[in-house]
Every structure is written in C-alpha cells, then in structure tokens.
Design a protein around this motif. Sequence first.
Motif, PDB file in Angstrom:
ATOM      1  N   ALA A   1       0.859  -1.191   0.000  1.00 39.23           N
ATOM      2  CA  ALA A   1       0.000   0.000   0.000  1.00 39.23           C
ATOM      3  C   ALA A   1       0.889   1.233   0.000  1.00 39.23           C
ATOM      4  CB  ALA A   1      -0.920   0.004   1.214  1.00 39.23           C
ATOM      5  N   VAL A   2       0.732   2.076  -1.010  1.00 37.18           N
ATOM      6  CA  VAL A   2       1.443   3.345  -1.086  1.00 37.18           C
ATOM      7  C   VAL A   2       0.471   4.427  -0.632  1.00 37.18           C
ATOM      8  CG1 VAL A   2       2.565   5.019  -2.611  1.00 37.18           C
ATOM      9  CG2 VAL A   2       2.964   2.567  -2.930  1.00 37.18           C
ATOM     10  N   ILE A   3       0.783   5.084   0.466  1.00 35.40           N
ATOM     11  CA  ILE A   3      -0.125   6.051   1.083  1.00 35.40           C
ATOM     12  C   ILE A   3       0.356   7.463   0.801  1.00 35.40           C
ATOM     13  CG2 ILE A   3      -1.098   6.877   3.267  1.00 35.40           C
ATOM     14  CD1 ILE A   3      -0.596   3.981   4.340  1.00 35.40           C
ATOM     15  N   ILE A   4      -0.505   8.260   0.170  1.00 32.84           N
ATOM     16  CA  ILE A   4      -0.201   9.670  -0.097  1.00 32.84           C
ATOM     17  C   ILE A   4      -0.717  10.469   1.086  1.00 32.84           C
ATOM     18  CG2 ILE A   4      -0.506  11.626  -1.660  1.00 32.84           C
ATOM     19  CD1 ILE A   4      -1.115   9.574  -3.884  1.00 32.84           C
TER      20      ILE A   4
ATOM     21  N   VAL B   1       2.270  17.859  -4.249  1.00 25.92           N
ATOM     22  CA  VAL B   1       2.999  17.090  -5.265  1.00 25.92           C
ATOM     23  C   VAL B   1       3.166  15.626  -4.843  1.00 25.92           C
ATOM     24  CG1 VAL B   1       4.221  19.082  -6.189  1.00 25.92           C
ATOM     25  CG2 VAL B   1       5.236  17.787  -4.304  1.00 25.92           C
ATOM     26  N   GLY B   2       2.564  15.269  -3.735  1.00 25.20           N
ATOM     27  CA  GLY B   2       2.653  13.884  -3.267  1.00 25.20           C
ATOM     28  C   GLY B   2       2.279  12.852  -4.316  1.00 25.20           C
ATOM     29  N   PRO B   3       1.218  13.081  -5.099  1.00 25.23           N
ATOM     30  CA  PRO B   3       0.871  12.074  -6.114  1.00 25.23           C
ATOM     31  C   PRO B   3       1.984  11.813  -7.130  1.00 25.23           C
ATOM     32  CG  PRO B   3      -1.005  13.490  -5.694  1.00 25.23           C
ATOM     33  CD  PRO B   3       0.155  14.091  -4.953  1.00 25.23           C
TER      34      PRO B   3
ATOM     35  N   ILE C   1      -3.229   4.509  -1.947  1.00 20.94           N
ATOM     36  CA  ILE C   1      -4.262   5.078  -1.082  1.00 20.94           C
ATOM     37  C   ILE C   1      -3.996   6.575  -0.966  1.00 20.94           C
ATOM     38  CG2 ILE C   1      -5.262   5.094   1.237  1.00 20.94           C
ATOM     39  CD1 ILE C   1      -4.400   2.144   1.481  1.00 20.94           C
ATOM     40  N   ASP C   2      -4.831   7.360  -1.612  1.00 22.17           N
ATOM     41  CA  ASP C   2      -4.695   8.817  -1.589  1.00 22.17           C
ATOM     42  C   ASP C   2      -5.645   9.362  -0.523  1.00 22.17           C
ATOM     43  OD1 ASP C   2      -4.523  11.542  -2.036  1.00 22.17           O
ATOM     44  OD2 ASP C   2      -4.709  11.374  -4.212  1.00 22.17           O
TER      45      ASP C   2
ATOM     46  N   HIS D   1     -10.279  10.470   0.892  1.00 22.49           N
ATOM     47  CA  HIS D   1     -10.913  10.012   2.140  1.00 22.49           C
ATOM     48  C   HIS D   1     -11.076  11.181   3.112  1.00 22.49           C
ATOM     49  CE1 HIS D   1     -10.633   5.801   0.931  1.00 22.49           C
ATOM     50  NE2 HIS D   1      -9.476   6.152   0.396  1.00 22.49           N
ATOM     51  N   ALA D   2     -11.545  12.285   2.573  1.00 18.60           N
ATOM     52  CA  ALA D   2     -11.722  13.486   3.397  1.00 18.60           C
ATOM     53  C   ALA D   2     -12.812  13.314   4.442  1.00 18.60           C
ATOM     54  CB  ALA D   2     -12.047  14.685   2.501  1.00 18.60           C
ATOM     55  N   ASP D   3     -13.627  12.281   4.295  1.00 23.53           N
ATOM     56  CA  ASP D   3     -14.693  12.045   5.276  1.00 23.53           C
ATOM     57  C   ASP D   3     -14.205  11.274   6.495  1.00 23.53           C
ATOM     58  OD1 ASP D   3     -14.270   9.725   3.813  1.00 23.53           O
ATOM     59  OD2 ASP D   3     -16.387   9.160   3.732  1.00 23.53           O
ATOM     60  N   LEU D   4     -12.922  10.921   6.529  1.00 24.07           N
ATOM     61  CA  LEU D   4     -12.390  10.264   7.722  1.00 24.07           C
ATOM     62  C   LEU D   4     -12.405  11.280   8.852  1.00 24.07           C
ATOM     63  CD1 LEU D   4     -11.153   7.546   8.615  1.00 24.07           C
ATOM     64  CD2 LEU D   4      -8.906   8.565   8.205  1.00 24.07           C
TER      65      LEU D   4
END
Length: 197
Positions: A10-13, A21-23, A42-43, A47-50
């Motif tokens: 899993a690559v997490i941004i 520029v993370g992506p 996983i960007d 998941h702004a609703d977390l």
Amino acid sequence: MTTDVPLKLAVIIGSVREGRVGPVFAEWITAHAATSFEVDVIDLADHADLPLAFPAKDAAPSAEIVAAVSRLTPRLEAADAFVVVTPEYNHSYPAALKNLVDWHFTQWQAKPVGFVSYGGVSGGLRAVEHLRGVFAEMHAVTVRDQVSFADYWTLFGEDGGLTPSDAAEAGAKALLGQLDWWARALSEARASRPYAA
C-alpha cells in the motif's frame, strides 16, 4: 510465503493540501514497486470524510464514522507492507496522515513501513523521524533506508515531470528490497504464530 507470490504494497499519499505534489512521488515509487509488488495507492485526499473526532469512550461510533473507516480498513488489512509518501510541514508530517494511523491499529501490526519524503533543505527527514516513533507505537517495523527529496521543486521539468537523481533511484531500490525482505519474513511469522501485541 514463497518468493514467487507477489506481496501487496500500500502506497499512502499523506498530503491532502491543494497544490500538493505527493501524487507525483507516489507515482514514481509505484512504478518502481510494480515490478515486484501488487500495489494499491491510497490517496488520503479521496478520504476526506475520515473524521477527526473519535466517539466518546462508551459511545458507539456513528454510521458515518463506520462507513468512512471501513472504506480504508480492508485495504490496510490486505497490505503486506506500506510506503508512506509524506511532505514535511512545520518540522513534522500532515495531520491527515496522523488521523489515518490513529483510526487503525491491528492493520499496521507486524508489518514493515518505508518512507518517501520531500521538503525543503531537510527533504522531509524530520517528518519521517516523527513517523518512526508513531509506527513503533503501532507495532509496525520501519525499514532503515528511505528516499528523501530536498528542495523538491528543483526536480520538476517544464513539463511537470519528475527528474530524480541517481541516488534517489538507488534509494528506491534499497527501500523496496528491504520492504520485500521484511514483508516476507513477517508474513511467514504471522502465519505460523499470531502476533502478540
């Protein structure tokens, strides 16, 4: 686990800021990893609703919280290893990344974590040093080698493409090699005996 079975990475941004520029760095490390791992990006911007607030100690989480967390939990659970792509903000890492870590626990346990960081003169190293302590608390194993990009804005051409140094390319190889070794060792250990947190 035999060596011909692909591991899940899993690559997490970690940044969700506008103009991030993370992506780009995630795409770069994913291209390297895809030759030996099954990669899930996983960007956290998706998941702004977390939620930031946890429910009260004796209260059941709301349906919205359950839905937000459960969209991420299976993806983290399925991963054999993680690469966290993080900038350095004010000598540390983004709040969205800490929020992701805090909402999960067993999903990190006895799994390796590597880092790709970027920032100014420090290249995000201070963010990673903070994250190492956080992941130790989660019972994860952070690998020694990492890739850091100092003054990252100088690495982009006029077309917006990333032009990493030979050292960064070598660093990616070392990072992914260590993640592969630890992921296989820890996967075999978890399969033979449950991890005791």
